[in-house]
Scaffold this motif. Structure first.
Motif, PDB file in Angstrom:
ATOM      1  N   SER A 114       0.830  -1.213   0.000  1.00 67.64           N
ATOM      2  CA  SER A 114       0.000   0.000   0.000  1.00 67.64           C
ATOM      3  C   SER A 114       0.860   1.255   0.000  1.00 67.64           C
ATOM      4  O   SER A 114       0.498   2.268  -0.608  1.00 67.64           O
ATOM      5  N   LEU A 149      -3.709   4.405   4.156  1.00 66.40           N
ATOM      6  CA  LEU A 149      -4.950   3.873   4.750  1.00 66.40           C
ATOM      7  C   LEU A 149      -6.005   3.590   3.678  1.00 66.40           C
ATOM      8  O   LEU A 149      -6.729   2.590   3.742  1.00 66.40           O
ATOM      9  N   GLU A 150      -6.064   4.485   2.685  1.00 68.42           N
ATOM     10  CA  GLU A 150      -7.034   4.308   1.597  1.00 68.42           C
ATOM     11  C   GLU A 150      -6.733   3.025   0.807  1.00 68.42           C
ATOM     12  O   GLU A 150      -7.637   2.250   0.487  1.00 68.42           O
ATOM     13  N   LYS A 151      -5.443   2.811   0.480  1.00 69.11           N
ATOM     14  CA  LYS A 151      -5.043   1.609  -0.268  1.00 69.11           C
ATOM     15  C   LYS A 151      -5.228   0.344   0.571  1.00 69.11           C
ATOM     16  O   LYS A 151      -5.611  -0.700   0.048  1.00 69.11           O
ATOM     17  N   GLY A 178      -7.488  -0.079   2.844  1.00 67.88           N
ATOM     18  CA  GLY A 178      -8.925  -0.340   2.931  1.00 67.88           C
ATOM     19  C   GLY A 178      -9.444  -1.146   1.752  1.00 67.88           C
ATOM     20  O   GLY A 178     -10.496  -1.789   1.840  1.00 67.88           O
ATOM     21  N   GLN A 179      -8.699  -1.100   0.632  1.00 69.70           N
ATOM     22  CA  GLN A 179      -9.109  -1.835  -0.569  1.00 69.70           C
ATOM     23  C   GLN A 179      -8.625  -3.285  -0.549  1.00 69.70           C
ATOM     24  O   GLN A 179      -8.971  -4.064  -1.435  1.00 69.70           O
ATOM     25  N   LYS A 180      -7.799  -3.632   0.455  1.00 67.87           N
ATOM     26  CA  LYS A 180      -7.257  -4.991   0.547  1.00 67.87           C
ATOM     27  C   LYS A 180      -8.050  -5.807   1.567  1.00 67.87           C
ATOM     28  O   LYS A 180      -8.468  -5.280   2.596  1.00 67.87           O
ATOM     29  N   GLU A 181      -8.205  -7.065   1.272  1.00 63.71           N
ATOM     30  CA  GLU A 181      -9.010  -7.942   2.120  1.00 63.71           C
ATOM     31  C   GLU A 181      -8.382  -8.127   3.505  1.00 63.71           C
ATOM     32  O   GLU A 181      -7.198  -8.431   3.634  1.00 63.71           O
ATOM     33  N   CYS A 189      -7.638  -5.899   5.783  1.00 60.07           N
ATOM     34  CA  CYS A 189      -6.680  -4.876   6.243  1.00 60.07           C
ATOM     35  C   CYS A 189      -7.359  -3.579   6.678  1.00 60.07           C
ATOM     36  O   CYS A 189      -6.671  -2.644   7.113  1.00 60.07           O
ATOM     37  N   ALA A 190      -8.677  -3.499   6.541  1.00 58.12           N
ATOM     38  CA  ALA A 190      -9.389  -2.251   6.848  1.00 58.12           C
ATOM     39  C   ALA A 190      -9.323  -1.885   8.325  1.00 58.12           C
ATOM     40  O   ALA A 190      -9.450  -0.710   8.692  1.00 58.12           O
ATOM     41  N   ALA A 191      -9.092  -2.869   9.185  1.00 58.13           N
ATOM     42  CA  ALA A 191      -9.110  -2.617  10.637  1.00 58.13           C
ATOM     43  C   ALA A 191      -7.760  -2.171  11.189  1.00 58.13           C
ATOM     44  O   ALA A 191      -7.632  -1.900  12.382  1.00 58.13           O
TER      45      ALA A 191
END
Length: 312
Positions: A186, A208-210, A212-215, A217-219
């Motif tokens: 990211s 953080l934006e990139k 959030g697009q990965k499985e 990893c948003a947390a």
């Protein structure tokens, strides 16, 4: 469509936009819909905006050696400072070189297709704004010149930078700790600018934006990401504008990889002792006395002397 434009420039070196349009249309198979000129221009402007394509340097730069001599003489009267002495050839090259706004100046839209361009989602990027009055005439003239006279070429600096980023990202992947790979990926994807081809700079918001697009990893929290980036030798920006930005020096990794390759060749050809001595010299980065090499490596004096002669 963009691939066809890049291919044309790679195969021919430099072309005008008009020549690129002719080539692109001629490559379309029979029976299929041919792209419109404004559609090709839109794709071309995308490539220019992304800095994959640039205007060629000035074909006939005006450079007067006498004027340059006068300026040099005037500078000599000023208190002497450390300044680079350029050859005549380099001065001519510098004169021919375009500034960044000139190099990546997109082809303006003429009046007849400005309205079509305004409906395009790329309008904000390409700057295809409708002009009024005298500005419309100027815009149409600039568009004609840019299409028929200006030569364009591929910007190899951009492609080399992309390859350098990919190489460094891939080279470090096997050495990464569990769970840090998405953050490293990211960080490279969120790169802010390509102007400095020796480093990658990404903002925390972009990372953080990139992520959030990965499985899965948003947390991830900002503190977790900062710890990983510090372990990956990414430094924080010193400027007030980019206080949340992180920078990774590509030169250090490229140099380390280069040293690893050379060290492995030395070890394969001259043995472990040569590898140990060579690693010491590379690490020190300066001349090292023979006695110091013997003391540091704890090798026999005769072995050190004979190995140094082999390497020499």
């Amino acid at each position: 469509e963009s691939e066809a434009l890049i291919e044309g420039l790679l195969q021919n070196g430099r072309l005008t936009f008009d020549q690129l349009v002719g080539r692109t249309i001629s490559k379309v198979p029979e029976g299929t819909i041919r792209p419109a000129r404004e559609e090709i221009r839109m794709n071309f402007n995308r490539l220019v905006y992304a800095r994959y394509v640039e205007r060629c340097p000035k074909a006939e730069p005006h450079f007067d050696p006498r004027e340059d001599e006068e300026r040099t003489s005037a500078r000599r009267r000023v208190p002497k400072t450390a300044e680079e002495v350029l050859s005549l050839e380099q001065k001519v090259v510098n004169t021919a070189t375009l500034s960044d706004p000139e190099r990546f100046s997109e082809i303006p839209y003429s009046m007849e297709d400005a309205s079509k361009a305004n409906d395009c989602p790329h309008n904000a990027v390409a700057g295809a704004k409708r002009k009024h009055g005298a500005f419309e005439v100027d815009e149409e003239l600039n568009s004609t010149i840019a299409e028929n006279e200006v030569l364009w070429r591929v910007n190899f600096e951009k492609f080399i930078f992309c390859l350098k980023k990919k190489f460094c990202a891939d080279r470090k992947k096997p050495k990464l700790k569990v769970g840090t790979h998405p953050i490293w990926e990211s960080f490279f994807e969120a790169n802010l600018t390509d102007r400095d081809t020796n480093s990658v700079t990404s903002s925390m918001s972009g990372i953080l934006e990139k992520l959030g697009q990965k499985e899965g990893c948003a947390a991830m929290t900002v503190d977790q990401i900062k710890i990983v980036l510090a372990d990956l030798q990414c430094t924080t920006s010193t400027s007030n504008e980019d206080r949340d930005a992180f920078t990774f020096d590509l030169r250090k990794m490229v140099e380390a990889c280069r040293n690893e390759e050379i060290e492995s060749l030395v070890k394969k050809k001259y043995g472990q002792e040569a590898f140990t001595i060579f690693r010491l010299l590379v690490t020190q980065g300066c001349a090292v006395e023979t006695d110091q090499i013997i003391d540091t490596t704890i090798l026999d004096k005769q072995i050190v002397h004979s190995t140094l002669y082999k390497l020499w």
